[in-house]
Structures are given as structure tokens and as C-alpha cells.
Motif scaffolding. Structure first.
Motif, PDB file in Angstrom:
ATOM      1  N   CYS A  16       4.513 -12.183   0.067  1.00  0.00           N
ATOM      2  CA  CYS A  16       3.775 -11.487  -0.970  1.00  0.00           C
ATOM      3  C   CYS A  16       4.161 -10.018  -0.835  1.00  0.00           C
ATOM      4  CB  CYS A  16       2.277 -11.653  -0.773  1.00  0.00           C
ATOM      5  SG  CYS A  16       1.726 -13.373  -0.857  1.00  0.00           S
ATOM      6  N   GLU A  17       4.435  -9.374  -1.942  1.00  0.00           N
ATOM      7  CA  GLU A  17       4.938  -8.004  -1.899  1.00  0.00           C
ATOM      8  C   GLU A  17       4.220  -7.129  -2.918  1.00  0.00           C
ATOM      9  OE1 GLU A  17       8.899 -10.527  -1.320  1.00  0.00           O
ATOM     10  OE2 GLU A  17       8.415  -9.624  -3.246  1.00  0.00           O
ATOM     11  N   GLU A  18       4.104  -5.853  -2.590  1.00  0.00           N
ATOM     12  CA  GLU A  18       3.730  -4.829  -3.547  1.00  0.00           C
ATOM     13  C   GLU A  18       4.926  -3.897  -3.631  1.00  0.00           C
ATOM     14  OE1 GLU A  18       0.096  -2.937  -2.381  1.00  0.00           O
ATOM     15  OE2 GLU A  18      -1.098  -4.680  -2.937  1.00  0.00           O
ATOM     16  N   ILE A  19       5.527  -3.821  -4.819  1.00  0.00           N
ATOM     17  CA  ILE A  19       6.786  -3.097  -4.986  1.00  0.00           C
ATOM     18  C   ILE A  19       6.618  -1.999  -6.034  1.00  0.00           C
ATOM     19  CG2 ILE A  19       9.223  -3.313  -5.623  1.00  0.00           C
ATOM     20  CD1 ILE A  19       9.083  -6.240  -4.716  1.00  0.00           C
ATOM     21  N   GLU A  20       7.015  -0.796  -5.674  1.00  0.00           N
ATOM     22  CA  GLU A  20       7.016   0.332  -6.609  1.00  0.00           C
ATOM     23  C   GLU A  20       8.173   0.148  -7.591  1.00  0.00           C
ATOM     24  OE1 GLU A  20       4.989   2.858  -6.996  1.00  0.00           O
ATOM     25  OE2 GLU A  20       3.748   2.584  -5.214  1.00  0.00           O
ATOM     26  N   VAL A  21       7.836   0.109  -8.875  1.00  0.00           N
ATOM     27  CA  VAL A  21       8.872  -0.033  -9.912  1.00  0.00           C
ATOM     28  C   VAL A  21       8.770   1.080 -10.954  1.00  0.00           C
ATOM     29  CG1 VAL A  21       9.170  -2.533  -9.585  1.00  0.00           C
ATOM     30  CG2 VAL A  21       7.499  -1.694 -11.247  1.00  0.00           C
ATOM     31  N   GLY A  22       8.120   2.192 -10.574  1.00  0.00           N
ATOM     32  CA  GLY A  22       8.007   3.318 -11.489  1.00  0.00           C
ATOM     33  C   GLY A  22       6.858   3.211 -12.469  1.00  0.00           C
ATOM     34  N   GLU A  23       5.922   2.320 -12.214  1.00  0.00           N
ATOM     35  CA  GLU A  23       4.746   2.171 -13.065  1.00  0.00           C
ATOM     36  C   GLU A  23       3.534   2.817 -12.372  1.00  0.00           C
ATOM     37  OE1 GLU A  23       6.196  -2.034 -15.075  1.00  0.00           O
ATOM     38  OE2 GLU A  23       4.738  -2.090 -13.451  1.00  0.00           O
ATOM     39  N   GLU A  24       2.396   2.802 -13.042  1.00  0.00           N
ATOM     40  CA  GLU A  24       1.193   3.432 -12.497  1.00  0.00           C
ATOM     41  C   GLU A  24       0.778   2.837 -11.147  1.00  0.00           C
ATOM     42  OE1 GLU A  24      -3.308   3.845 -14.053  1.00  0.00           O
ATOM     43  OE2 GLU A  24      -1.770   4.414 -15.498  1.00  0.00           O
TER      44      GLU A  24
END
Length: 109
Positions: A16-24
Motif C-alpha cells: 500500500c503506498e501514498e505517492i506524491e503526484v503533484g496533487e493536493e
């Protein structure tokens, strides 16, 4: 990338991941990469994410995208963005037309 093992013992291949993709807020994504990468290799990794997929429940974890990898002879590697690419930038490939993203409702995994 913030990553942890899926808590369900039946999901032995899932991270399970939390990935920064340039969204809020970071995207929650589940990937079947546990057989290929350690938690340490996943943590903080720069990678490409397909973000225009419909959200899907993978073992009761809602996944909002897909980590892009490539494999050759059972060796899996991340497809990494250019070193100077800012987080959230749309990536294109030389020799291919520029991407024309479509809405998640138009895409099936």
C-alpha cells in the motif's frame, strides 16, 4: 513514496503506498511489487504513476493509479522519471506523440 505491507495476510504480494503526484494530497495506490522490492527500496523512490485509471479495490484497499514498471527475464525495474522532472509533471517520450490524457471514466485497467 510512503509504503507499507498490506495488512491482510492473503495480500502477500501487495504494498500500500501514498505517492506524491503533484496533487493536493498524495494518491493511495496498491501495487503487487512485494516479490520484487523491499520496503526500503520502495520508500522515497522516484517513479512514474499512471493516474487516469478508475479507482479499484485491491483486497479492500482502494487504489487510485498504477506504478509503472518494466520487466525483462523476471527482473522488475521501476520506470523512473527524468532526474530534473518535478513531481506531478506529465512525462513524454522522444519519438512518441505528446500524451493526451483522458478521464478515468474512459480508461479500463
Amino acid at each position: 513514496v510512503k509504503v507499507w505491507n498490506h495488512p491482510d495476510p492473503e495480500a502477500e504480494k501487495l504494498y500500500c503506498e501514498e505517492i506524491e503526484v503533484g496533487e493536493e494530497t498524495p494518491r493511495q495506490i496498491a501495487s503487487g511489487l512485494r516479490p520484487h522490492f523491499t520496503l526500503e527500496q520502495m520508500q522515497g523512490q522516484r517513479l512514474l504513476v499512471v493516474t487516469n485509471l478508475k479507482a479499484k479495490n485491491l483486497m479492500k484497499f482502494k487504489s487510485h493509479g498504477m506504478v509503472l514498471c518494466a520487466a525483462k527475464e523476471d527482473v522488475v525495474q521501476f520506470v523512473e522519471p527524468p532526474v530534473d522532472a518535478p513531481i506531478g509533471e506529465v512525462v513524454s517520450f522522444e519519438g512518441l506523440p505528446p500524451p493526451n490524457p483522458v478521464a478515468p471514466s474512459q480508461v479500463e485497467k
